[in-house]
Motif scaffolding. Structure first.
Motif, mmCIF file in Angstrom:
data_model
loop_
_atom_site.group_PDB
_atom_site.id
_atom_site.type_symbol
_atom_site.label_atom_id
_atom_site.label_comp_id
_atom_site.label_asym_id
_atom_site.label_seq_id
_atom_site.Cartn_x
_atom_site.Cartn_y
_atom_site.Cartn_z
ATOM 1 N N SER A 9 -10.118 20.682 45.682
ATOM 2 C CA SER A 9 -11.534 20.972 45.406
ATOM 3 C C SER A 9 -11.362 20.973 44.234
ATOM 4 O O SER A 9 -12.919 20.882 43.106
ATOM 5 C CB SER A 9 -11.664 22.342 45.920
ATOM 6 O OG SER A 9 -12.035 22.431 47.571
ATOM 7 N N HIS A 10 -10.316 21.395 43.403
ATOM 8 C CA HIS A 10 -10.901 21.094 41.788
ATOM 9 C C HIS A 10 -11.536 20.434 41.297
ATOM 10 O O HIS A 10 -11.370 18.869 41.513
ATOM 11 C CB HIS A 10 -9.790 20.795 41.068
ATOM 12 C CG HIS A 10 -8.688 21.435 39.979
ATOM 13 N ND1 HIS A 10 -9.746 22.896 39.224
ATOM 14 C CD2 HIS A 10 -8.968 20.542 38.697
ATOM 15 C CE1 HIS A 10 -9.305 22.787 37.638
ATOM 16 N NE2 HIS A 10 -9.205 21.105 37.692
ATOM 17 N N ASN A 11 -12.827 20.497 40.141
ATOM 18 C CA ASN A 11 -13.250 19.446 39.703
ATOM 19 C C ASN A 11 -13.947 18.797 40.791
ATOM 20 O O ASN A 11 -15.395 17.768 40.325
ATOM 21 C CB ASN A 11 -12.157 18.631 39.287
ATOM 22 C CG ASN A 11 -11.912 18.652 37.987
ATOM 23 O OD1 ASN A 11 -12.697 19.926 36.875
ATOM 24 N ND2 ASN A 11 -10.442 18.513 37.574
ATOM 25 N N TYR A 41 -11.205 25.176 43.661
ATOM 26 C CA TYR A 41 -9.227 25.340 43.065
ATOM 27 C C TYR A 41 -8.852 24.585 44.176
ATOM 28 O O TYR A 41 -8.962 23.453 45.057
ATOM 29 C CB TYR A 41 -8.575 26.481 43.881
ATOM 30 C CG TYR A 41 -9.385 27.115 44.341
ATOM 31 C CD1 TYR A 41 -7.986 27.035 45.342
ATOM 32 C CD2 TYR A 41 -10.009 28.515 44.734
ATOM 33 C CE1 TYR A 41 -8.135 27.835 46.675
ATOM 34 C CE2 TYR A 41 -10.230 29.110 45.591
ATOM 35 C CZ TYR A 41 -9.175 28.933 46.987
ATOM 36 O OH TYR A 41 -9.205 29.535 48.042
ATOM 37 N N SER A 54 -18.386 21.183 40.677
ATOM 38 C CA SER A 54 -16.732 21.955 40.567
ATOM 39 C C SER A 54 -16.560 23.030 40.437
ATOM 40 O O SER A 54 -15.305 23.037 40.120
ATOM 41 C CB SER A 54 -16.847 20.891 38.534
ATOM 42 O OG SER A 54 -17.455 22.192 37.883
#
Length: 222
Positions: A180-182, A177, A174
């Motif tokens: 790409s978040h999580n 940002y 994870s």
């Protein structure tokens, strides 16, 4: 509550599946974890714990200083006396794209160590500086199984899959940002990779990757 905790612990799991019982601590209260520790010690067993916070680990350590070990980097702990194993290297290499992925990489490493394996960790070799990976590729090619840990876009999985003959277990993290978040982008990259044969576990699941690795290696000798 003590009886409830003891009844829920699956001491027959190792005989049934080849992997010892482990407890996921992230959603458990300090009281629940202390009850699990007591039940484990009363049963004369040893238990691996994942996703354990520093605060809860400190409470357990204060009450059971001689029967609990905690690794803050991986957020894992061991309740009771860790079983003695022959030190087996078995050619396991954990490749982490960046230092931000190391908590997940170390969770995989500690899971392997608890089960008697001695993995090598090669870190900070993400594809943003591809030369770093290529400098270590000969070491990685010696592995029998590679656990690849990466966030952001997860390009490391496909690159490794195209360069080495060993099975690759992809662990999206994870880290990242925006899109790409999580870890969703890294997970999608792992599942959509054009490098055939890559096995993918869920986001941040270093424990699951280690278990898959152990089963792969044991299947070779069955």
């Amino acid at each position: 509550m003590d009886q409830e905790a003891q009844n829920c612990l699956d001491w027959a799991r190792e005989a049934r599946t080849g992997i010892a019982e482990a407890v996921f601590a992230e959603s458990k209260t300090p009281e629940q974890m202390l009850n699990i520790v007591r039940a484990t010690l009363d049963a004369g067993k040893c238990l691996f714990v994942t996703r354990l916070s520093v605060d809860v680990a400190a409470q357990i350590t204060r009450k059971y200083p001689e029967f609990f070990g905690y690794d803050a980097d991986s957020r894992t702990g061991v309740i009771g006396q860790k079983p003695e194993h022959d030190k087996k290297s078995q050619g396991i290499v954990i490749v982490a794209a960046g230092t931000s992925d190391m908590t997940v990489a170390k969770e995989a490493a500690e899971t392997l160590r608890f089960n008697g394996f001695q993995p090598k960790i090669i870190a900070d070799v993400g594809v943003a500086g591809l030369w770093r990976l290529l400098e270590r590729i000969d070491e990685i090619r010696e592995a029998r199984v590679v656990i690849a840990v990466a966030g952001m876009e997860g390009a490391l999985f496909s690159v490794l899959g195209g360069l080495i003959s060993a099975p690759v277990i992809a662990v999206p993290t994870s880290v990242g940002y925006g899109v790409s978040h999580n870890g969703k982008a890294a997970l999608s990259s792992a599942l959509a990779t054009c490098s055939p044969g890559i096995v993918t576990v869920n986001i941040d699941n270093g424990f699951g990757a280690a278990v898959a690795c152990i089963k792969m290696l044991r299947a070779e000798h069955s």
